[in-house]
Design a protein around this motif. Sequence first.
Motif, PDB file in Angstrom:
ATOM      1  N   GLN A   1       0.803 -29.959  18.999  1.00 10.62           N
ATOM      2  CA  GLN A   1       1.646 -29.816  20.182  1.00 10.62           C
ATOM      3  C   GLN A   1       1.289 -28.553  20.954  1.00 10.62           C
ATOM      4  OE1 GLN A   1       5.739 -30.822  20.109  1.00 10.62           O
ATOM      5  NE2 GLN A   1       5.600 -32.120  18.304  1.00 10.62           N
ATOM      6  N   LEU A   2       1.002 -27.468  20.240  1.00 15.22           N
ATOM      7  CA  LEU A   2       0.580 -26.248  20.906  1.00 15.22           C
ATOM      8  C   LEU A   2      -0.806 -26.412  21.516  1.00 15.22           C
ATOM      9  CD1 LEU A   2       1.080 -23.332  21.694  1.00 15.22           C
ATOM     10  CD2 LEU A   2       0.297 -22.622  19.421  1.00 15.22           C
ATOM     11  N   ARG A   3      -1.689 -27.133  20.834  1.00 14.37           N
ATOM     12  CA  ARG A   3      -3.020 -27.384  21.396  1.00 14.37           C
ATOM     13  C   ARG A   3      -2.911 -28.127  22.724  1.00 14.37           C
ATOM     14  NH1 ARG A   3      -4.692 -28.172  15.839  1.00 14.37           N
ATOM     15  NH2 ARG A   3      -4.307 -30.416  15.954  1.00 14.37           N
ATOM     16  N   ASN A   4      -2.024 -29.107  22.776  1.00  9.77           N
ATOM     17  CA  ASN A   4      -1.825 -29.879  23.998  1.00  9.77           C
ATOM     18  C   ASN A   4      -1.334 -28.975  25.137  1.00  9.77           C
ATOM     19  OD1 ASN A   4      -1.555 -32.559  25.403  1.00  9.77           O
ATOM     20  ND2 ASN A   4       0.579 -31.936  25.482  1.00  9.77           N
ATOM     21  N   LEU A   5      -0.406 -28.079  24.809  1.00 11.72           N
ATOM     22  CA  LEU A   5       0.137 -27.168  25.816  1.00 11.72           C
ATOM     23  C   LEU A   5      -0.942 -26.211  26.338  1.00 11.72           C
ATOM     24  CD1 LEU A   5       3.562 -25.368  25.566  1.00 11.72           C
ATOM     25  CD2 LEU A   5       1.531 -24.098  26.232  1.00 11.72           C
ATOM     26  N   LEU A   6      -1.743 -25.670  25.416  1.00  5.84           N
ATOM     27  CA  LEU A   6      -2.796 -24.753  25.833  1.00  5.84           C
ATOM     28  C   LEU A   6      -3.861 -25.454  26.662  1.00  5.84           C
ATOM     29  CD1 LEU A   6      -3.353 -22.575  22.620  1.00  5.84           C
ATOM     30  CD2 LEU A   6      -2.024 -22.022  24.665  1.00  5.84           C
ATOM     31  N   ASN A   7      -4.174 -26.689  26.315  1.00  5.94           N
ATOM     32  CA  ASN A   7      -5.154 -27.444  27.103  1.00  5.94           C
ATOM     33  C   ASN A   7      -4.667 -27.659  28.525  1.00  5.94           C
ATOM     34  OD1 ASN A   7      -6.994 -27.686  25.008  1.00  5.94           O
ATOM     35  ND2 ASN A   7      -6.168 -29.641  24.295  1.00  5.94           N
ATOM     36  N   TYR A   8      -3.359 -27.929  28.654  1.00  5.93           N
ATOM     37  CA  TYR A   8      -2.786 -28.116  29.997  1.00  5.93           C
ATOM     38  C   TYR A   8      -2.885 -26.811  30.790  1.00  5.93           C
ATOM     39  CZ  TYR A   8       0.372 -29.453  33.757  1.00  5.93           C
ATOM     40  OH  TYR A   8       0.901 -29.721  34.992  1.00  5.93           O
ATOM     41  N   LEU A   9      -2.516 -25.699  30.168  1.00  6.22           N
ATOM     42  CA  LEU A   9      -2.588 -24.411  30.852  1.00  6.22           C
ATOM     43  C   LEU A   9      -4.022 -24.076  31.250  1.00  6.22           C
ATOM     44  CD1 LEU A   9      -0.130 -22.136  28.809  1.00  6.22           C
ATOM     45  CD2 LEU A   9       0.138 -22.899  31.175  1.00  6.22           C
ATOM     46  N   LYS A  10      -4.962 -24.384  30.377  1.00  8.56           N
ATOM     47  CA  LYS A  10      -6.367 -24.079  30.666  1.00  8.56           C
ATOM     48  C   LYS A  10      -6.856 -24.854  31.873  1.00  8.56           C
ATOM     49  CE  LYS A  10     -10.969 -24.014  28.580  1.00  8.56           C
ATOM     50  NZ  LYS A  10     -11.760 -24.213  27.341  1.00  8.56           N
TER      51      LYS A  10
ATOM     52  N   ALA B   1      -7.036 -19.483  20.424  1.00  7.41           N
ATOM     53  CA  ALA B   1      -7.239 -20.899  20.725  1.00  7.41           C
ATOM     54  C   ALA B   1      -8.257 -21.531  19.783  1.00  7.41           C
ATOM     55  CB  ALA B   1      -7.680 -21.065  22.181  1.00  7.41           C
ATOM     56  N   SER B   2      -9.319 -20.790  19.448  1.00  5.51           N
ATOM     57  CA  SER B   2     -10.341 -21.329  18.543  1.00  5.51           C
ATOM     58  C   SER B   2      -9.785 -21.477  17.132  1.00  5.51           C
ATOM     59  CB  SER B   2     -11.574 -20.418  18.531  1.00  5.51           C
ATOM     60  OG  SER B   2     -11.220 -19.095  18.149  1.00  5.51           O
ATOM     61  N   GLU B   3      -8.956 -20.518  16.710  1.00  8.38           N
ATOM     62  CA  GLU B   3      -8.316 -20.591  15.395  1.00  8.38           C
ATOM     63  C   GLU B   3      -7.383 -21.795  15.321  1.00  8.38           C
ATOM     64  OE1 GLU B   3      -5.197 -17.966  12.633  1.00  8.38           O
ATOM     65  OE2 GLU B   3      -5.863 -17.224  14.591  1.00  8.38           O
ATOM     66  N   LEU B   4      -6.680 -22.058  16.409  1.00 10.39           N
ATOM     67  CA  LEU B   4      -5.714 -23.155  16.472  1.00 10.39           C
ATOM     68  C   LEU B   4      -6.370 -24.514  16.240  1.00 10.39           C
ATOM     69  CD1 LEU B   4      -2.759 -23.985  17.064  1.00 10.39           C
ATOM     70  CD2 LEU B   4      -3.390 -24.087  19.490  1.00 10.39           C
ATOM     71  N   GLU B   5      -7.633 -24.642  16.640  1.00 11.96           N
ATOM     72  CA  GLU B   5      -8.341 -25.913  16.495  1.00 11.96           C
ATOM     73  C   GLU B   5      -8.449 -26.349  15.038  1.00 11.96           C
ATOM     74  OE1 GLU B   5      -9.369 -28.011  18.831  1.00 11.96           O
ATOM     75  OE2 GLU B   5      -8.458 -26.685  20.326  1.00 11.96           O
TER      76      GLU B   5
ATOM     77  N   LEU C   1      -6.076 -25.632  12.642  1.00  8.19           N
ATOM     78  CA  LEU C   1      -4.770 -25.606  11.997  1.00  8.19           C
ATOM     79  C   LEU C   1      -4.025 -26.925  12.185  1.00  8.19           C
ATOM     80  CD1 LEU C   1      -3.469 -22.053  13.029  1.00  8.19           C
ATOM     81  CD2 LEU C   1      -4.476 -22.734  10.841  1.00  8.19           C
ATOM     82  N   GLN C   2      -3.273 -27.296  11.158  1.00  8.67           N
ATOM     83  CA  GLN C   2      -2.374 -28.444  11.267  1.00  8.67           C
ATOM     84  C   GLN C   2      -0.958 -28.012  11.608  1.00  8.67           C
ATOM     85  OE1 GLN C   2      -2.774 -30.360   7.416  1.00  8.67           O
ATOM     86  NE2 GLN C   2      -4.087 -31.930   8.302  1.00  8.67           N
ATOM     87  N   LEU C   3      -0.590 -26.822  11.145  1.00  8.90           N
ATOM     88  CA  LEU C   3       0.781 -26.343  11.323  1.00  8.90           C
ATOM     89  C   LEU C   3       0.806 -24.914  11.853  1.00  8.90           C
ATOM     90  CD1 LEU C   3       2.194 -27.636   7.913  1.00  8.90           C
ATOM     91  CD2 LEU C   3       2.690 -28.625  10.143  1.00  8.90           C
ATOM     92  N   ILE C   4       1.811 -24.642  12.666  1.00  9.24           N
ATOM     93  CA  ILE C   4       2.088 -23.293  13.126  1.00  9.24           C
ATOM     94  C   ILE C   4       3.551 -22.997  12.808  1.00  9.24           C
ATOM     95  CG2 ILE C   4       0.351 -23.338  14.946  1.00  9.24           C
ATOM     96  CD1 ILE C   4       2.624 -23.991  16.924  1.00  9.24           C
ATOM     97  N   TYR C   5       4.061 -21.861  13.264  1.00  9.64           N
ATOM     98  CA  TYR C   5       5.476 -21.547  13.096  1.00  9.64           C
ATOM     99  C   TYR C   5       6.269 -22.065  14.292  1.00  9.64           C
ATOM    100  CZ  TYR C   5       3.990 -18.310   9.416  1.00  9.64           C
ATOM    101  OH  TYR C   5       3.454 -17.761   8.275  1.00  9.64           O
ATOM    102  N   VAL C   6       7.540 -22.399  14.046  1.00 10.49           N
ATOM    103  CA  VAL C   6       8.409 -22.853  15.130  1.00 10.49           C
ATOM    104  C   VAL C   6       8.523 -21.790  16.218  1.00 10.49           C
ATOM    105  CG1 VAL C   6      10.752 -23.555  15.752  1.00 10.49           C
ATOM    106  CG2 VAL C   6       9.743 -24.382  13.632  1.00 10.49           C
ATOM    107  N   TRP C   7       8.634 -20.526  15.821  1.00  5.90           N
ATOM    108  CA  TRP C   7       8.812 -19.484  16.833  1.00  5.90           C
ATOM    109  C   TRP C   7       7.620 -19.411  17.773  1.00  5.90           C
ATOM    110  CZ3 TRP C   7       5.684 -15.416  17.957  1.00  5.90           C
ATOM    111  CH2 TRP C   7       4.798 -14.964  16.974  1.00  5.90           C
ATOM    112  N   GLN C   8       6.419 -19.739  17.279  1.00  4.70           N
ATOM    113  CA  GLN C   8       5.238 -19.726  18.139  1.00  4.70           C
ATOM    114  C   GLN C   8       5.294 -20.859  19.170  1.00  4.70           C
ATOM    115  OE1 GLN C   8       2.432 -19.842  14.789  1.00  4.70           O
ATOM    116  NE2 GLN C   8       1.687 -17.798  15.368  1.00  4.70           N
TER     117      GLN C   8
END
Length: 341
Positions: free
Chosen positions: A22-31, A50-54, A56-63
């Motif tokens: 979900q965060l990857r999708n958001l960052l792609n839109y911003l980019k 962004a490269s690290e995120l690629e 990962l399967q999970l992040i924190y809710v606060w992020q």
Amino acid sequence: MKYVQSYKRNMLVGDQSYPAYQLRNLLNYLKVHYGDEVVDNLCSQIGLGASELEHLQLIYVWQADFAMEFLQQYTQDPEIGAKVGSQYLVKDLDFLLTFFNQCKTIGECLQFVLSHPERVGSFTDTLVTNEDGELRIRWLNTGRINRERYSCQFQHSVCGLVKIGCGLAGQTIRFGRISLAEEERDASFLASVTGADVQFGSEFNEWSIEHKYLSLPVTYDFDQNLINTVSNQQPSYIEHLLDQLRSSFPDCPNMEQMAEIQNMSSRTLRRKISQAGSSYQKLVDQVRSQAAIGLILSEEHKVEDIAEVMGFGDVSHFRQSFKHWLGHPPGHFLRLNEKAK
């Protein structure tokens, strides 16, 4: 008239797990729409490249929560949540593909989403109502989130659900009605993606869908190389604290008492909760509001008794708080339940 209602305690906070896709999708839109500099700015604030995120399967809710707030504040677009949500594709759902591959209908997919917040991610509790061939999903703002930020999250979820649903079914899915707790504005994008009648000025955010769409079969051709991925849920300190508070309800310990239970100083406890993106009072308020909702909808206690258990000085204050959480006072749900019998 058939009337069935259920409360889903789905809100996740702090260091609980949230899907990275979900965060990857958001960052792609911003980019695409705002450039790399904006993406780098956001990533630096959540401590995740962004490269690290690629990988990962999970992040924190606060992020994820911070990213949604950043998106809403940076763009100042009241439909930005809908626009980002509409970019989802089934193939990008990572480990969720494993579960959706086992579903036969769109209704089963939605049931999985509603029943497994720890896997799909959720910023909210929900009230699910089935009545006369229609399913309604109401978002409950038990976290008392800012109205604009909450609407952004809601629209993001709604448009993401309808786009994924269309992809899984291989045909168009339309929502019946969307209620927004905002003043009237242009909502042409949200209406075009969902096909819904968008209504403003409501006391809650809610969307509805006819049962005929839920019975549609899942026809998506899953890539067998992607459907056996398993997410590795990380231990959550916030979740541990919430469990501790729920087990002690209604006599929730204050922060000093909780610190003693955790064998640490209150300063250390405050710092640990803050680092996870929350506060002790927010956690206590979450447990109390969720307990109040559950008690009212169970029909096992009078409003006056629940108010007393919740520690409210008078019933009118409790009714006011309850209306803030669910969009209606306690008596509304008691009357509905009586009518359904």
